[in-house]
Design an enzyme around this catalytic site. Sequence first.
Site, PDB file in Angstrom:
ATOM      1  CB  VAL A  77      -0.898  -0.003   1.259  1.00  0.00           C
ATOM      2  CG1 VAL A  77      -1.795   1.219   1.289  1.00  0.00           C
ATOM      3  CG2 VAL A  77      -1.711  -1.287   1.338  1.00  0.00           C
ATOM      4  CB  CYS A  78       1.104   4.205  -2.205  1.00  0.00           C
ATOM      5  SG  CYS A  78       1.868   5.835  -2.176  1.00  0.00           S
ATOM      6  CB  VAL A  79       3.716   5.340   2.875  1.00  0.00           C
ATOM      7  CG1 VAL A  79       4.757   6.063   2.034  1.00  0.00           C
ATOM      8  CG2 VAL A  79       3.612   5.985   4.236  1.00  0.00           C
ATOM      9  CB  ALA A  82      -1.787   4.703   3.041  1.00  0.00           C
TER      10      ALA A  82
END
Lengths: 119, 135
Positions: A77-79, A82
């Site tokens: 998941v892209c930080v 997110a």
Amino acid sequence: MKFGLMINEGPYNHQASDSAYLFAKAAIEKGHKVDRVFFYHDGVYNATKLTQPPQDDRHIVNRWKNLADEHGIDLVVCVAAALRRGIVDENLSPGFRISGLGQLVESGIQSDRLVVFGD
Amino acid sequence: MTEATGGIEMDEDSAGTIKKFMFVNRKAPYGTIYALESLEVVLISAAFDQDVSLAFLDDGVYQLKKGQATKAIDVKNFSPTYRALEGYDIEKLYVEKESMDERGLTEDDLIVDVQIMSRAEMADMMDEQDVVLSF
């Protein structure tokens, strides 16, 4: 063939995550490898453990987790995406991990094909 | 790992591999977050020393329009970032002529130097890529 997938839309609202899941399953059944699925834009909502669909509906989040467990898929998941949307370690579903966009570019470099699911 | 650069350390598999990456921008700059988050991927990709190009078509051509004034919608005007791409050695910006024509735009309306090409040329360009990311 080694596939990387990218999912750019949220679950239930959009077909992207369903299509990607069915694609991943079909590819694996045909003997291909899915190395990594990268969740970006609203796609990060596919990773919240707070998801509670009605009992008679598919559980998109758990479905990804189970497929990943069975076949060693790295769910990333892209930080940045997110954090913008309130997905943090505290509400991240098991099976997923939060990391940077570099993981997406790396997937593009290392996979034979990077397939984007989105609008 | 930091927020902006998390995971850019490459493992041995990708060190030295150079692929042709094309970022295809098809949506208007505001109204949805696609254009802004696309640009974030583009900037990260620069750290990987790949052969990066950007394509602008459909409403995506508006991303490069001069004079974006976003104060009234309370959204950050990120168009200056396109001008900074040169500093990241990202210099291949392709714009589809038909999309420009359909919207009454000319090269003079754009904030950066681009290469304008026909829809058919754009298709050929996409065909040459190893990785096409569409936003």
